[in-house]
Write a protein that holds these residues in place. Structure first.
Motif, PDB file in Angstrom:
ATOM      1  N   ASP A 261       0.843  -1.405   0.121  1.00 18.49           N
ATOM      2  CA  ASP A 261       0.086   0.045   0.013  1.00 18.49           C
ATOM      3  C   ASP A 261       0.937   1.352  -0.029  1.00 18.49           C
ATOM      4  O   ASP A 261       0.551   2.265  -0.594  1.00 18.49           O
ATOM      5  CB  ASP A 261      -0.783   0.048   1.253  1.00 18.49           C
ATOM      6  CG  ASP A 261      -1.839  -0.840   1.208  1.00 18.49           C
ATOM      7  OD1 ASP A 261      -2.315  -1.445  -0.079  1.00 18.49           O
ATOM      8  OD2 ASP A 261      -2.576  -1.343   2.148  1.00 18.49           O
ATOM      9  N   ALA A 262       2.023   1.280   0.670  1.00 19.00           N
ATOM     10  CA  ALA A 262       2.893   2.476   0.900  1.00 19.00           C
ATOM     11  C   ALA A 262       4.036   2.854  -0.405  1.00 19.00           C
ATOM     12  O   ALA A 262       4.652   3.528  -0.524  1.00 19.00           O
ATOM     13  CB  ALA A 262       3.661   2.243   2.086  1.00 19.00           C
ATOM     14  N   GLY A 263       3.825   1.542  -1.239  1.00 20.61           N
ATOM     15  CA  GLY A 263       4.773   1.616  -2.384  1.00 20.61           C
ATOM     16  C   GLY A 263       6.096   1.209  -2.107  1.00 20.61           C
ATOM     17  O   GLY A 263       7.193   1.919  -2.706  1.00 20.61           O
ATOM     18  N   LEU A 264       6.417   0.814  -0.853  1.00 19.98           N
ATOM     19  CA  LEU A 264       7.876   0.042  -0.649  1.00 19.98           C
ATOM     20  C   LEU A 264       8.339  -1.280  -1.410  1.00 19.98           C
ATOM     21  O   LEU A 264       7.285  -1.844  -1.686  1.00 19.98           O
ATOM     22  CB  LEU A 264       7.985   0.173   0.904  1.00 19.98           C
ATOM     23  CG  LEU A 264       7.457   1.458   1.746  1.00 19.98           C
ATOM     24  CD1 LEU A 264       7.328   1.221   3.313  1.00 19.98           C
ATOM     25  CD2 LEU A 264       8.231   2.341   1.213  1.00 19.98           C
ATOM     26  N   GLU A 265       9.349  -1.533  -1.230  1.00 23.93           N
ATOM     27  CA  GLU A 265       9.854  -2.768  -1.638  1.00 23.93           C
ATOM     28  C   GLU A 265       9.167  -3.935  -0.887  1.00 23.93           C
ATOM     29  O   GLU A 265       9.054  -3.818   0.277  1.00 23.93           O
ATOM     30  CB  GLU A 265      11.630  -2.938  -1.299  1.00 23.93           C
ATOM     31  CG  GLU A 265      12.008  -4.297  -1.948  1.00 23.93           C
ATOM     32  CD  GLU A 265      13.479  -4.228  -1.641  1.00 23.93           C
ATOM     33  OE1 GLU A 265      14.210  -5.220  -2.159  1.00 23.93           O
ATOM     34  OE2 GLU A 265      13.971  -3.395  -0.974  1.00 23.93           O
ATOM     35  N   LEU A 266       8.881  -4.910  -1.821  1.00 21.66           N
ATOM     36  CA  LEU A 266       8.029  -5.984  -1.076  1.00 21.66           C
ATOM     37  C   LEU A 266       8.942  -7.018  -0.365  1.00 21.66           C
ATOM     38  O   LEU A 266       9.192  -7.999  -0.861  1.00 21.66           O
ATOM     39  CB  LEU A 266       7.091  -6.556  -2.149  1.00 21.66           C
ATOM     40  CG  LEU A 266       6.019  -5.846  -2.651  1.00 21.66           C
ATOM     41  CD1 LEU A 266       5.120  -6.583  -3.589  1.00 21.66           C
ATOM     42  CD2 LEU A 266       5.139  -5.144  -1.491  1.00 21.66           C
ATOM     43  N   GLU A 273      13.284   2.329   6.649  1.00 21.24           N
ATOM     44  CA  GLU A 273      12.356   2.813   5.494  1.00 21.24           C
ATOM     45  C   GLU A 273      10.978   2.521   6.086  1.00 21.24           C
ATOM     46  O   GLU A 273      10.121   3.233   5.967  1.00 21.24           O
ATOM     47  CB  GLU A 273      12.679   2.289   4.471  1.00 21.24           C
ATOM     48  CG  GLU A 273      11.875   2.736   3.273  1.00 21.24           C
ATOM     49  CD  GLU A 273      12.108   2.008   1.852  1.00 21.24           C
ATOM     50  OE1 GLU A 273      11.999   2.681   0.852  1.00 21.24           O
ATOM     51  OE2 GLU A 273      12.391   0.765   1.905  1.00 21.24           O
ATOM     52  N   LEU A 274      10.779   1.350   6.644  1.00 17.05           N
ATOM     53  CA  LEU A 274       9.274   0.854   6.958  1.00 17.05           C
ATOM     54  C   LEU A 274       8.950   1.712   8.119  1.00 17.05           C
ATOM     55  O   LEU A 274       7.682   2.204   8.308  1.00 17.05           O
ATOM     56  CB  LEU A 274       9.267  -0.532   7.135  1.00 17.05           C
ATOM     57  CG  LEU A 274       8.128  -1.142   7.815  1.00 17.05           C
ATOM     58  CD1 LEU A 274       7.102  -1.107   6.927  1.00 17.05           C
ATOM     59  CD2 LEU A 274       8.351  -2.691   8.589  1.00 17.05           C
ATOM     60  N   MET A 275       9.869   1.809   9.184  1.00 17.97           N
ATOM     61  CA  MET A 275       9.471   2.695  10.302  1.00 17.97           C
ATOM     62  C   MET A 275       9.248   3.971   9.860  1.00 17.97           C
ATOM     63  O   MET A 275       8.104   4.686  10.556  1.00 17.97           O
ATOM     64  CB  MET A 275      10.738   2.562  11.320  1.00 17.97           C
ATOM     65  CG  MET A 275      10.561   1.245  12.039  1.00 17.97           C
ATOM     66  SD  MET A 275       9.325   0.805  12.831  1.00 17.97           S
ATOM     67  CE  MET A 275       8.760   1.742  13.706  1.00 17.97           C
TER      68      MET A 275
END
Length: 389
Positions: A261-266, A273-275
C-alpha cells in the motif's frame, strides 16, 4: 553500557529513580541501535531537555506567573494559544485548567469540558502529548502508565527509533532530531548545551554501531517488533494477528500488505524505511467492494469463514439425519426383524433407548450448526468492516 556514575555526572540533579530506569532499560536502547557515541549523546541530551534534567516525567503546568505562561504558550488563538499576558492570569497556579485550555480540542483531545487536555498532557521521557500520540504508543486507555519510570524510558526509546533519529544523529543533525521530537525548534539551544556536557561525560561507546546482518538485525529485537505490530494494528492491518514481538507468518503478511500500500519494496522485513512510513501513514482505507462483499467472496478470502461454512453444512446434515433416525427408530423397533438388528446396539448402550441417543446427536449437531453459522456471520462482518483482513 551507560552507567549510573556517568548519568550522575551528566545530570547531577536527576532523581535516582529515573537514573535507575535509564540504566535498567539501557539494553532496550542498545536494541534500538543507540550504541555509537553520537547516538548516545543526542538521545540523552534530548531526554534531558524533555525531563528537565531527569527530574520529572510529566509536564509541569503549575506556572507561578502569567508572563511565564504567555512566554511558553503565546501564539495564534486557532492553535489554542494566548494573545496577551492578561489572558493568562486566570491560569496561574491552575495546571489542570491550563492543560485543558492549551491542549483541549487538538492532538486528538476532545475540547472542554472534557479533561483530555489534562489526561494526555506531556508524559514520559520524550514528553508524548495528546491523545493521538498516546494511542500510537498504546496508552490511550491508561495514560498514567506512561508516567512510570521504566515505561517512560522504554517508550522514549521506541519513539526515538520510530522517528528515525539514529540516522540524523549519525549526520550530527541536532536541529533535525529536535524537529522530529518536538515538532519544531523548541528547546534546541538547551539540547546543544546538554550535548557539550555529554561530550565530556560519554567518551567511550559500549559497543560499535550495529551492522545489521540477514536474520540478525536490530529490527528483529522483541521490543522493536512489538512496536511495529502495534502500529500495524492501529492502522488497520489486522492480519498481523496480535502483539507478541515475533516476526511470524501473520506479521510478515501484514508487513507485506502495508509495504504494498505504501509503495515500498515488497520484503517481509523491518527497517528504518518501513518505520518512517509507519510513523506518517494514514489508517488503511476499505474499498467499496470489500464493504459490500458477499458471503461467497469472503469465504474465498478468509479460511476461518470457509471452515465455519463447511462445518455448518456438515452439522446441518448430521442434525437432519439423526432427527429422521430418531423418528424412524421407534417404528423400526416394533418390527421383528429390525428389532433383532437393533438389540445388540441397545445392550451396548445400556438401557438408553436408541431414539434418545439419536435425539442427543441431533441436538448436538443443531448446536454446532448454530455456533458455526454465528462464526461465519461474524467473520463476514469482520471482513467487511476491516477488523479481519
Amino acid at each position: 553500557m551507560v552507567t549510573k556514575t556517568q548519568l550522575q555526572q551528566f545530570l547531577p540533579d536527576a532523581k535516582p529513580v529515573l537514573i535507575e530506569a535509564v540504566v535498567h532499560g539501557w539494553t532496550k536502547a542498545e536494541a534500538a541501535g543507540i550504541t555509537s557515541l553520537p547516538r548516545i549523546r543526542q538521545f540523552l541530551a534530548n531526554i534531558a531537555v524533555e525531563t528537565q534534567g531527569l527530574t520529572r516525567i510529566e509536564e509541569n503546568l503549575n506556572y507561578t506567573s502569567a508572563q511565564r505562561i504567555y512566554d511558553v504558550f503565546k501564539g495564534p488563538a486557532k492553535a489554542r494559544r494566548f494573545k496577551s499576558v492578561a489572558e493568562c492570569v486566570p491560569y496561574v497556579r491552575k495546571p489542570k485548567q491550563l492543560a485543558i485550555k492549551v491542549y483541549g480540542g487538538r492532538l486528538g483531545n476532545r475540547p472542554a469540558p472534557s479533561t483530555d487536555g489534562w489526561d494526555y498532557r506531556g508524559g514520559g521521557m520524550m514528553q508524548t502529548t495528546g491523545r493521538d500520540n498516546y494511542r500510537k504508543q498504546g496508552f490511550d486507555a491508561n495514560p498514567q502508565a506512561l508516567r512510570t519510570p521504566d515505561t517512560a524510558f522504554e517508550t522514549a526509546v521506541r519513539e526515538w527509533w520510530q522517528r528515525g533519529c539514529n540516522g540524523l544523529a549519525d549526520k550530527g543533525d541536532t536541529a533535525g532530531i529536535r524537529k522530529k521530537i518536538q515538532g519544531g525548534s523548541g528547546g534546541l539551544d538547551d539540547v546543544k548545551a546538554y550535548l557539550k556536557r555529554a561530550e565530556k561525560v560519554f567518551t567511550t561507546a559500549a559497543a560499535p554501531a550495529p551492522a545489521p546482518k540477514p536474520g540478525d538485525s536490530v529490527y528483529t529485537q522483541k521490543v522493536m517488533v512489538e512496536s511495529v505490530q502495534k502500529r500495524l494494528m492501529e492502522l488497520g492491518y489486522t492480519e498481523v494477528g496480535g502483539v507478541d514481538g515475533l516476526i511470524g507468518p501473520l506479521t510478515r503478511a501484514a508487513i507485506l500488505a502495508f509495504r504494498d500500500d505504501a509503495g515500498l519494496e515488497l520484503v517481509p522485513t523491518v527497517d528504518e524505511e518501513l518505520m518512517r512510513a509507519l510513523a506518517t501513514a494514514k489508517p488503511r482505507q476499505l474499498t467499496a467492494e470489500r464493504e459490500q462483499a458477499s458471503p461467497d467472496y469472503v469465504r474465498a478470502k478468509v479460511p476461518e469463514v470457509q471452515a465455519n461454512f463447511f462445518s455448518k453444512v456438515i452439522s446441518a446434515g448430521t442434525a437432519v439425519i439423526s432427527a429422521v433416525g430418531a423418528l424412524l427408530s421407534g417404528v423400526l423397533d416394533n418390527l421383528g426383524g429390525a428389532r433383532g438388528a437393533i438389540e445388540p446396539v441397545r445392550e451396548f448402550a445400556s438401557d438408553v433407548p436408541g431414539p434418545v441417543w439419536l435425539g442427543v446427536v441431533a441436538a448436538i449437531a443443531a448446536l454446532l450448526f448454530m455456533i458455526n453459522r454465528h462464526g461465519e456471520k461474524t467473520g463476514v462482518q469482520a471482513f467487511r468492516s476491516g477488523e479481519r483482513r
